[in-house]
Scaffold this active site. Sequence first.
Site, mmCIF file in Angstrom:
data_model
loop_
_atom_site.group_PDB
_atom_site.id
_atom_site.type_symbol
_atom_site.label_atom_id
_atom_site.label_comp_id
_atom_site.label_asym_id
_atom_site.label_seq_id
_atom_site.Cartn_x
_atom_site.Cartn_y
_atom_site.Cartn_z
ATOM 1 C CB THR A 149 -0.922 0.003 1.237
ATOM 2 O OG1 THR A 149 -0.100 -0.096 2.418
ATOM 3 C CG2 THR A 149 -1.895 -1.151 1.207
ATOM 4 C CB THR A 158 0.062 -0.299 6.827
ATOM 5 O OG1 THR A 158 0.966 -1.105 7.577
ATOM 6 C CG2 THR A 158 -0.272 0.953 7.612
ATOM 7 C CG PHE A 178 2.076 -3.841 15.634
ATOM 8 C CD1 PHE A 178 1.066 -4.760 15.892
ATOM 9 C CD2 PHE A 178 1.751 -2.507 15.525
ATOM 10 C CE1 PHE A 178 -0.255 -4.349 16.054
ATOM 11 C CE2 PHE A 178 0.431 -2.077 15.684
ATOM 12 C CZ PHE A 178 -0.571 -3.007 15.938
ATOM 13 C CG LEU A 179 5.664 -8.150 11.152
ATOM 14 C CD1 LEU A 179 5.760 -8.994 9.892
ATOM 15 C CD2 LEU A 179 5.625 -9.026 12.394
ATOM 16 C CE LYS A 201 1.669 -0.768 10.765
ATOM 17 N NZ LYS A 201 2.853 -1.520 11.180
ATOM 18 C CB CYS A 239 6.878 1.320 8.200
ATOM 19 S SG CYS A 239 6.720 -0.360 7.622
ATOM 20 C CE LYS A 278 3.821 1.935 3.476
ATOM 21 N NZ LYS A 278 2.570 1.411 4.032
#
Length: 431
Positions: free
Chosen positions: A87, A122, A152-153, A204, A260, A263
């Site tokens: 995403t 996400t 939540f890696l 998240k 992550c 973004k």
Amino acid sequence: MSEVAVIGAGYVGLTTAACLASLGHSVTCADVDEQRVRALAKGEVPILEEGLPALVADGLGAGRLRFVVGAAPAARDAEFVFLCVQTPQSETGAADLSAVEAVVREVAPVLRPGTVVVNKSTMPVGSTQLVARELSQAGAANDVGVASNPEFLREGNAVRDFLQPSRVVIGCDDAAVAVRVSELYREIQAPILVTDPASAEMIKYASNAFLATKISFINAIANLCEAVNADVREVALGMGYDPRIGFEFLHPGPGYGGSCFPKDTAALNHTAEAAGYDFSLLRGVVEVNRRQHERIIEKLRDAAGGSLEGVTVGVWGLTFKANTDDLRDSPALVVCEQLLAGGAVVQAYDPVAGEAAAAQYPDLQVVSDSYEAAAGAQLLALLTEWDEFRWLDFARVAAGMSAPRALVDARNLLDPSAMRRRGFAYQGVGR
Ligand code: UDX
């Protein structure tokens, strides 16, 4: 044991598939990339992730894990279909859901009644409803359920973070569906938080935005420490003893990067704007981060006497953090780009991602070790906190460099006084 399909064999998908198989489920992982699928079916894992190759091999060996091309073949016989596709950030900052929508359209007609589609990628607040709507428009059976189950890696730690999570979050309006999803994790020792979809999706984003805020905060404090002659490491230590603050994510540096935080903060800012909320705090976090990249460049330019033109800079580390091969949104590459734009010659070494960086940045002179990167350089920039940079022969590094032997340690990895004793003009961040 459940029949699970995982759509997308990237970081999240591959880790999810291998870990669910290790928990005893029968998992079919699908990807559109035929070459990737062929390699995975032979147990070749294309990403650097500790423990993942062994888990994939175990799953393949036990017949609990298989890889296929295309979402529909994987989803056809599944009780659960995990959406783990990308995403990415769109131009507006919003999350681009086109890959999600394409998969939904592909699998909808083949889903068995009672299947649960699980959003693992996400996705912005409201995506569970969006997926449910698109499934029914694309002809899915009425009783197909949808749930949000954010991951939540951390890259480089993904397998441990999946199998030993601090919590499992499930967002679903249907309690029975939520229970079925939670059953997939019954072997895992962690709190399972079942809530409504919007709250799960927000958990998240808020978690990532909070961690990004912590990093921008300590970077801002580091910059202030430089101005008032305090030592940010001491400050972070003193702060961290307070359990309300904690020691984690208080390491100043060149700013956060990766696939992550940049973004997700952009997407959350976009969600806030669309909802009419002025999230000035988060915009500030993003701005401090952008400025932090620039501060490292300024330190290097100052060390070079004001201009980078024709200066040779040795760079240690290109990935966005240590123990990963990921270059996405790497602060180290932002610094390298600026150095090149300033007319510097950049000799860069990274333990795992040199080749990939050279492919993306032809002007970067990628070399094969730390000493080569320092050879003939006037400046040295430590940009990623790979452990191996601690244990170098610094007398040999210094001997190979030219004056002024400036060393900008953007990760505070090294001991300032030891470096100064070795003849380096050492600068850290906030000390
Ligand atoms: C992050 C979240 O940690 C994870 O929970 C989520 O699922 C995905 O995003 P990741 O992107 O793999 O994981 O990296 P992380 O270890 O969080 O680091 C993110 C960035 O922050 C890196 O550039 C890292 O170098 C930087 N960072 C981290 C700091 O600058 N200081 C710190 O103290 C911690």
